[in-house]
Design a protein around this motif. Structure first.
Motif, mmCIF file in Angstrom:
data_model
loop_
_atom_site.group_PDB
_atom_site.id
_atom_site.type_symbol
_atom_site.label_atom_id
_atom_site.label_comp_id
_atom_site.label_asym_id
_atom_site.label_seq_id
_atom_site.Cartn_x
_atom_site.Cartn_y
_atom_site.Cartn_z
ATOM 1 N N ARG A 39 21.408 13.293 -34.636
ATOM 2 C CA ARG A 39 21.925 12.155 -33.885
ATOM 3 C C ARG A 39 23.378 11.799 -34.224
ATOM 4 O O ARG A 39 23.809 10.668 -34.060
ATOM 5 C CB ARG A 39 21.024 10.941 -34.069
ATOM 6 N N VAL A 40 24.123 12.777 -34.687
ATOM 7 C CA VAL A 40 25.552 12.587 -34.936
ATOM 8 C C VAL A 40 26.316 12.650 -33.616
ATOM 9 O O VAL A 40 27.377 12.048 -33.482
ATOM 10 C CB VAL A 40 26.072 13.646 -35.937
ATOM 11 N N SER A 41 25.764 13.316 -32.639
ATOM 12 C CA SER A 41 26.451 13.486 -31.365
ATOM 13 C C SER A 41 26.650 12.180 -30.611
ATOM 14 O O SER A 41 27.508 12.094 -29.739
ATOM 15 C CB SER A 41 25.681 14.471 -30.484
ATOM 16 N N ARG A 42 25.896 11.149 -30.951
ATOM 17 C CA ARG A 42 26.092 9.869 -30.263
ATOM 18 C C ARG A 42 27.405 9.205 -30.668
ATOM 19 O O ARG A 42 27.874 8.288 -30.001
ATOM 20 C CB ARG A 42 24.913 8.925 -30.533
ATOM 21 N N LEU A 43 28.025 9.678 -31.747
ATOM 22 C CA LEU A 43 29.301 9.131 -32.204
ATOM 23 C C LEU A 43 30.508 9.826 -31.571
ATOM 24 O O LEU A 43 31.637 9.414 -31.786
ATOM 25 C CB LEU A 43 29.397 9.243 -33.730
ATOM 26 N N ILE A 44 30.258 10.865 -30.806
ATOM 27 C CA ILE A 44 31.332 11.647 -30.185
ATOM 28 C C ILE A 44 31.670 11.043 -28.828
ATOM 29 O O ILE A 44 30.798 10.864 -27.983
ATOM 30 C CB ILE A 44 30.908 13.121 -30.049
ATOM 31 N N ALA A 45 32.961 10.752 -28.622
ATOM 32 C CA ALA A 45 33.396 10.096 -27.387
ATOM 33 C C ALA A 45 33.474 11.072 -26.205
ATOM 34 O O ALA A 45 33.093 10.724 -25.092
ATOM 35 C CB ALA A 45 34.752 9.438 -27.599
ATOM 36 N N PHE A 46 33.979 12.275 -26.430
ATOM 37 C CA PHE A 46 34.148 13.257 -25.366
ATOM 38 C C PHE A 46 33.382 14.531 -25.723
ATOM 39 O O PHE A 46 33.938 15.456 -26.331
ATOM 40 C CB PHE A 46 35.627 13.584 -25.159
ATOM 41 N N PRO A 47 32.094 14.622 -25.342
ATOM 42 C CA PRO A 47 31.271 15.770 -25.753
ATOM 43 C C PRO A 47 31.778 17.120 -25.245
ATOM 44 O O PRO A 47 31.726 18.114 -25.970
ATOM 45 C CB PRO A 47 29.900 15.460 -25.180
ATOM 46 N N SER A 48 32.276 17.174 -24.019
ATOM 47 C CA SER A 48 32.714 18.467 -23.487
ATOM 48 C C SER A 48 33.965 18.966 -24.209
ATOM 49 O O SER A 48 34.092 20.164 -24.491
ATOM 50 C CB SER A 48 32.973 18.366 -21.988
ATOM 51 N N THR A 49 34.870 18.072 -24.526
ATOM 52 C CA THR A 49 36.068 18.453 -25.271
ATOM 53 C C THR A 49 35.703 18.864 -26.691
ATOM 54 O O THR A 49 36.275 19.809 -27.244
ATOM 55 C CB THR A 49 37.075 17.293 -25.299
ATOM 56 N N THR A 50 34.740 18.182 -27.269
ATOM 57 C CA THR A 50 34.275 18.526 -28.614
ATOM 58 C C THR A 50 33.628 19.910 -28.617
ATOM 59 O O THR A 50 33.834 20.687 -29.545
ATOM 60 C CB THR A 50 33.285 17.473 -29.124
ATOM 61 N N PHE A 51 32.862 20.233 -27.580
ATOM 62 C CA PHE A 51 32.246 21.554 -27.469
ATOM 63 C C PHE A 51 33.312 22.637 -27.440
ATOM 64 O O PHE A 51 33.211 23.641 -28.150
ATOM 65 C CB PHE A 51 31.380 21.620 -26.209
ATOM 66 N N ILE A 52 34.345 22.425 -26.645
ATOM 67 C CA ILE A 52 35.427 23.414 -26.542
ATOM 68 C C ILE A 52 36.173 23.528 -27.864
ATOM 69 O O ILE A 52 36.528 24.628 -28.294
ATOM 70 C CB ILE A 52 36.379 23.051 -25.386
ATOM 71 N N ALA A 53 36.399 22.403 -28.551
ATOM 72 C CA ALA A 53 37.109 22.431 -29.828
ATOM 73 C C ALA A 53 36.306 23.168 -30.903
ATOM 74 O O ALA A 53 36.864 23.975 -31.660
ATOM 75 C CB ALA A 53 37.403 21.009 -30.281
ATOM 76 N N ILE A 54 35.001 22.916 -30.960
ATOM 77 C CA ILE A 54 34.160 23.613 -31.933
ATOM 78 C C ILE A 54 34.124 25.105 -31.620
ATOM 79 O O ILE A 54 34.208 25.942 -32.520
ATOM 80 C CB ILE A 54 32.742 23.013 -31.959
ATOM 81 N N MET A 55 34.029 25.444 -30.345
ATOM 82 C CA MET A 55 34.011 26.855 -29.962
ATOM 83 C C MET A 55 35.328 27.535 -30.324
ATOM 84 O O MET A 55 35.337 28.674 -30.805
ATOM 85 C CB MET A 55 33.742 26.995 -28.466
ATOM 86 N N LEU A 56 36.432 26.845 -30.133
ATOM 87 C CA LEU A 56 37.736 27.402 -30.490
ATOM 88 C C LEU A 56 37.835 27.636 -31.997
ATOM 89 O O LEU A 56 38.355 28.665 -32.438
ATOM 90 C CB LEU A 56 38.853 26.477 -30.019
#
Length: 69
Positions: A39-56
Motif C-alpha cells: 500500500r505504498v502506491s497510494r502515496l504516489i501522485a502520478f502513477p504512470s510517470t512513476t511506472f516509466i521512471a522505475i522502468m527507466l
C-alpha cells in the motif's frame, strides 16, 4: 571473450536492447505489484510517470551491469 552484438531467434536478429526492455518491464511490474501489496502506491501522485521512471531505472541498471556492450 567475445560479446554478441545481436540476439538470434531462428533466422531473425534482434537488438540486445529489446531484451533489456523486456527484462525491465517484467521487473517494473513486479516492483509495482509489491508497492500495491504494501500500500505504498497510494502515496504516489502520478502513477504512470512513476511506472516509466522505475522502468527507466531498471533499463539503465540492466544495460550497465548485466548486459555491457
Amino acid at each position: 571473450m567475445q560479446v554478441p552484438h545481436e540476439l538470434a531467434i531462428g533466422d531473425v536478429y534482434y537488438s540486445p536492447f529489446l531484451l533489456v526492455i523486456v527484462l525491465s518491464l517484467i521487473a517494473t511490474w513486479i516492483t509495482i505489484a509489491i508497492l500495491n501489496k504494501t500500500r505504498v502506491s497510494r502515496l504516489i501522485a502520478f502513477p504512470s510517470t512513476t511506472f516509466i521512471a522505475i522502468m527507466l531505472l531498471y533499463m539503465v541498471g540492466i544495460d550497465h551491469f548485466f548486459l555491457p556492450f
